[in-house]
Design a protein around this motif. Structure first.
Motif, PDB file in Angstrom:
ATOM      1  N   PRO B 172      -6.730  -1.959 -11.271  1.00 60.45           N
ATOM      2  CA  PRO B 172      -6.990  -2.792 -10.099  1.00 60.45           C
ATOM      3  C   PRO B 172      -8.435  -2.707  -9.650  1.00 60.45           C
ATOM      4  O   PRO B 172      -9.130  -1.744  -9.942  1.00 60.45           O
ATOM      5  CB  PRO B 172      -6.052  -2.228  -9.038  1.00 60.45           C
ATOM      6  N   ARG B 173      -8.838  -3.729  -8.916  1.00 57.39           N
ATOM      7  CA  ARG B 173     -10.228  -3.782  -8.469  1.00 57.39           C
ATOM      8  C   ARG B 173     -10.560  -2.646  -7.519  1.00 57.39           C
ATOM      9  O   ARG B 173     -11.658  -2.162  -7.479  1.00 57.39           O
ATOM     10  CB  ARG B 173     -10.472  -5.121  -7.769  1.00 57.39           C
ATOM     11  N   ARG B 174      -9.572  -2.234  -6.745  1.00 59.40           N
ATOM     12  CA  ARG B 174      -9.841  -1.197  -5.760  1.00 59.40           C
ATOM     13  C   ARG B 174      -9.286   0.130  -6.278  1.00 59.40           C
ATOM     14  O   ARG B 174      -8.155   0.510  -5.952  1.00 59.40           O
ATOM     15  CB  ARG B 174      -9.177  -1.585  -4.443  1.00 59.40           C
ATOM     16  N   ALA B 175     -10.076   0.793  -7.105  1.00 56.92           N
ATOM     17  CA  ALA B 175      -9.582   1.996  -7.764  1.00 56.92           C
ATOM     18  C   ALA B 175      -9.290   3.128  -6.778  1.00 56.92           C
ATOM     19  O   ALA B 175      -8.480   3.999  -7.046  1.00 56.92           O
ATOM     20  CB  ALA B 175     -10.584   2.450  -8.811  1.00 56.92           C
ATOM     21  N   GLY B 176      -9.918   3.101  -5.611  1.00 58.41           N
ATOM     22  CA  GLY B 176      -9.713   4.136  -4.604  1.00 58.41           C
ATOM     23  C   GLY B 176      -8.270   4.193  -4.139  1.00 58.41           C
ATOM     24  O   GLY B 176      -7.810   5.204  -3.591  1.00 58.41           O
ATOM     25  N   ARG B 177      -7.545   3.125  -4.359  1.00 59.69           N
ATOM     26  CA  ARG B 177      -6.155   3.059  -3.931  1.00 59.69           C
ATOM     27  C   ARG B 177      -5.266   3.998  -4.742  1.00 59.69           C
ATOM     28  O   ARG B 177      -4.151   4.308  -4.337  1.00 59.69           O
ATOM     29  CB  ARG B 177      -5.630   1.640  -4.113  1.00 59.69           C
ATOM     30  N   CYS B 178      -5.756   4.417  -5.893  1.00 63.52           N
ATOM     31  CA  CYS B 178      -4.930   5.234  -6.784  1.00 63.52           C
ATOM     32  C   CYS B 178      -4.666   6.625  -6.194  1.00 63.52           C
ATOM     33  O   CYS B 178      -3.697   7.276  -6.557  1.00 63.52           O
ATOM     34  CB  CYS B 178      -5.598   5.374  -8.146  1.00 63.52           C
ATOM     35  N   ALA B 179      -5.552   7.050  -5.285  1.00 62.22           N
ATOM     36  CA  ALA B 179      -5.481   8.423  -4.782  1.00 62.22           C
ATOM     37  C   ALA B 179      -4.096   8.792  -4.254  1.00 62.22           C
ATOM     38  O   ALA B 179      -3.568   9.843  -4.601  1.00 62.22           O
ATOM     39  CB  ALA B 179      -6.545   8.625  -3.698  1.00 62.22           C
ATOM     40  N   ASP B 180      -3.512   7.923  -3.428  1.00 60.59           N
ATOM     41  CA  ASP B 180      -2.185   8.282  -2.907  1.00 60.59           C
ATOM     42  C   ASP B 180      -1.101   7.333  -3.410  1.00 60.59           C
ATOM     43  O   ASP B 180      -0.182   6.975  -2.692  1.00 60.59           O
ATOM     44  CB  ASP B 180      -2.199   8.354  -1.375  1.00 60.59           C
ATOM     45  N   CYS B 181      -1.229   6.934  -4.672  1.00 66.99           N
ATOM     46  CA  CYS B 181      -0.240   6.015  -5.254  1.00 66.99           C
ATOM     47  C   CYS B 181       0.917   6.809  -5.860  1.00 66.99           C
ATOM     48  O   CYS B 181       0.718   7.831  -6.521  1.00 66.99           O
ATOM     49  CB  CYS B 181      -0.890   5.154  -6.329  1.00 66.99           C
ATOM     50  N   GLU B 182       2.103   6.297  -5.639  1.00 71.67           N
ATOM     51  CA  GLU B 182       3.308   6.986  -6.139  1.00 71.67           C
ATOM     52  C   GLU B 182       3.443   6.899  -7.671  1.00 71.67           C
ATOM     53  O   GLU B 182       4.233   7.597  -8.272  1.00 71.67           O
ATOM     54  CB  GLU B 182       4.540   6.375  -5.456  1.00 71.67           C
ATOM     55  N   TYR B 183       2.690   5.974  -8.280  1.00 69.21           N
ATOM     56  CA  TYR B 183       2.781   5.796  -9.745  1.00 69.21           C
ATOM     57  C   TYR B 183       1.578   6.400 -10.472  1.00 69.21           C
ATOM     58  O   TYR B 183       1.402   6.176 -11.653  1.00 69.21           O
ATOM     59  CB  TYR B 183       2.857   4.309 -10.084  1.00 69.21           C
ATOM     60  N   ARG B 184       0.759   7.107  -9.755  1.00 70.10           N
ATOM     61  CA  ARG B 184      -0.502   7.588 -10.298  1.00 70.10           C
ATOM     62  C   ARG B 184      -0.322   8.323 -11.641  1.00 70.10           C
ATOM     63  O   ARG B 184      -1.115   8.136 -12.571  1.00 70.10           O
ATOM     64  CB  ARG B 184      -1.171   8.507  -9.285  1.00 70.10           C
ATOM     65  N   ASN B 185       0.726   9.135 -11.728  1.00 69.56           N
ATOM     66  CA  ASN B 185       0.940   9.934 -12.944  1.00 69.56           C
ATOM     67  C   ASN B 185       1.161   9.080 -14.189  1.00 69.56           C
ATOM     68  O   ASN B 185       1.003   9.543 -15.303  1.00 69.56           O
ATOM     69  CB  ASN B 185       2.160  10.838 -12.767  1.00 69.56           C
ATOM     70  N   TYR B 186       1.567   7.825 -13.973  1.00 69.98           N
ATOM     71  CA  TYR B 186       1.892   6.981 -15.126  1.00 69.98           C
ATOM     72  C   TYR B 186       0.706   6.171 -15.646  1.00 69.98           C
ATOM     73  O   TYR B 186       0.791   5.547 -16.690  1.00 69.98           O
ATOM     74  CB  TYR B 186       3.048   6.030 -14.772  1.00 69.98           C
ATOM     75  N   CYS B 187      -0.374   6.145 -14.877  1.00 71.59           N
ATOM     76  CA  CYS B 187      -1.567   5.419 -15.320  1.00 71.59           C
ATOM     77  C   CYS B 187      -2.515   6.432 -15.965  1.00 71.59           C
ATOM     78  O   CYS B 187      -3.037   7.295 -15.261  1.00 71.59           O
ATOM     79  CB  CYS B 187      -2.271   4.748 -14.141  1.00 71.59           C
ATOM     80  N   GLY B 188      -2.719   6.296 -17.243  1.00 75.92           N
ATOM     81  CA  GLY B 188      -3.565   7.267 -17.925  1.00 75.92           C
ATOM     82  C   GLY B 188      -5.040   6.984 -17.791  1.00 75.92           C
ATOM     83  O   GLY B 188      -5.878   7.827 -18.072  1.00 75.92           O
TER      84      GLY B 188
END
Lengths: 307, 191
Positions: B172-188
């Motif tokens: 996604p364009r806003r990579a900062g959003r990944c910090a508290d994402c519930e799916y973070r572990n699945y995005c390598g």
């Protein structure tokens, strides 16, 4: 062409302006937030604004061919006509402004004379046209010039009658309150550094775009792109756009204006288009044929030569 | 057959299209984040308090509130549970409670999707709705303009397209959003 009619002005003042302020725009979609997503460019590719906003090729292959393979398409008749008519309108308005500065309000007769005598220079673009096409374009140029001269003269007279002590700078600004071919640097948004809008009204920031073809929904992307660039450069909100459609019907010029709010939706659409096309260029991805290629497409010979 | 989408899918899609991928194409187990827990609690509290409040926050006078209404439109292939809607003589307005101080674009289109649903549900035009910003105690009116309606439907089309193509979306364009994402572990491929 750029001067609004009374009813349009009323619509602008009573509907579009208050509506634009009432609806508002999401802060992240204002041009001045170009340094952060979603406006921050994702790819290094630099695109011209017309490449982002032009969806005449629905798959965007035209941008890929131009930017990745360096192929220059053959301009079609509509494009040549549009370019000539744009050029002449801008030239006429600049000539009128120049005459005002040169002669001043006291010598308004000389201004009128200069305008009445105005004949456009023959554009080199005529060379690529057949005799019949050139004759048709000449006729359109004449119609456009006589219409615009009358409009400018009428506004000039109006301003002179209303302001007895007017100076030339104010007269030029009130008579022709638009900047034509305003140059803008679109680099903040991943766009070309030398963009130019057809016209811009500063009194109520409104981007004007002139078209001589059929109205298409994506035409609003052009005004949206310029609005974003203006916001990025000057940090003031640009909420309105207007597409001026000129149509030649017999020996008459029919003018329709599409005033619109540069809404969140248009801004989102523009950014999506920019990102998608920049990706094609940066990653050298061929988006494939559009599937509805018109034979007038500048790249028709490249894409569909075998078909 | 097209899947029935949830209104929250619009919000998620605009936040990060990968959430849609992990929900419909490659369903994975997800953990509830602390942010979500807090949001849920605030929602319940706001709903409880709303019942006792006047409608002044919304610029309305006389009206009736309806809470947690399940809405479904077979026409749109869309469903969702709306936090609240207000019915006044001049129309009905969906209200979405948000535990945030500023109106984000994804919240706007989520509300518009509720407006479309409510319109089908009531069989009457819905001109717009409100996003209630819980920390500020303020409601922001969002008008359902023709353009906004079209764009919301376009978003539904885009979500369906993503599910149909089964294509893993780009970062996604806003990579900062990944910090508290519930799916973070699945995005390598995100930091």
């Amino acid at each position: 062409m750029y001067f609004l009619a009374d009813d349009e002005r009323k619509q602008l003042l009573r509907y579009y302006l208050p509506k634009a302020r009432e609806l508002g725009v999401a802060e992240e979609l204002r041009g001045w937030n170009w340094h952060q997503p979603p406006l921050e460019p994702v790819y290094g590719a630099v695109l011209a604004l017309y490449e982002v906003a032009g969806k005449y090729c629905s798959s965007g292959r035209d941008v890929f061919l131009r930017r990745v393979h360096g192929i220059k398409g053959e301009p079609n008749l509509a494009m040549i006509q549009g370019a000539v008519l744009h050029e002449i309108l801008a030239d006429l308005l600049v000539t009128a402004k120049r005459a005002i500065y040169l002669h001043g309000a006291e010598n308004y007769r000389a201004i009128c004379e200069t305008l009445e005598k105005y004949t456009p220079a023959v554009s080199p673009q005529f060379a690529s046209l057949s005799d019949a096409e050139a004759a048709d374009l000449c006729r359109k140029v004449e119609i456009l010039c006589s219409f615009e001269k009358a409009r400018v003269l009428s506004r000039l007279q109006e301003m002179l009658t209303r302001h007895p002590y007017i100076g030339e700078d104010s007269l030029a600004n009130l008579t022709i309150p638009v900047v034509v071919e305003q140059k803008l640097n679109g680099a903040f948004l991943g766009l070309s550094g030398s963009l130019s809008t057809d016209a811009f009204i500063f009194s109520e920031p409104m981007i004007l775009d002139l078209k001589f073809g059929e109205p298409r929904d994506f035409h609003r992307l052009g005004t949206t792109g310029y609005a974003l660039v203006m916001e990025a450069l000057y940090e003031f909100p640009v909420n309105l756009g207007c597409i001026v459609y000129g149509e030649f019907r017999g020996d008459r010029l029919i003018v329709k204006r599409d005033i619109h709010i540069i809404s969140d939706e248009l801004r989102q659409w523009f950014i999506e288009e920019r990102d998608e096309k920049a990706r094609f260029v940066a990653e050298e991805i061929d988006p494939g044929l559009a599937g509805d290629c018109p034979s007038t497409c500048p790249f028709y010979q490249v894409c569909c030569a075998g078909g | 057959m097209d899947p029935v989408l949830k209104v929250s899918d619009i919000k998620q899609y605009l936040y990060c299209p990968r959430i849609i991928y992990f929900t419909y194409v490659l369903p994975v187990e997800k953990k509830t984040t602390p942010k979500m827990e807090v949001g849920k609690e605030e929602h319940l509290k706001t709903a409880r308090l709303e019942g006792r409040r006047r409608l002044r926050t919304y610029g309305l006078t006389e009206g009736k509130r309806f809470f947690n209404t399940y809405l479904f439109s077979p026409r749109l292939g869309l469903e969702g549970v709306l936090d609240m809607y207000i019915t006044v003589p001049r129309g009905s307005f969906p209200v979405d409670f948000k535990n945030t101080c500023r109106l984000a674009v994804n919240h706007k289109y989520q509300l518009l999707a509720y407006a479309l649903l409510l319109e089908d549900w009531l069989g009457r035009p819905v001109r717009g709705g409100f996003i209630y910003l819980i920390p500020l105690g303020r409601a922001v009116y969002v008008e359902a303009t023709p353009e906004a309606r079209l764009y919301t439907k376009r978003l539904l089309g885009a979500i369906r397209g993503l599910i149909e193509r089964e294509q893993f979306p780009a970062v996604p364009r806003r990579a900062g959003r990944c910090a508290d994402c519930e799916y973070r572990n699945y995005c390598g491929d995100v930091g």
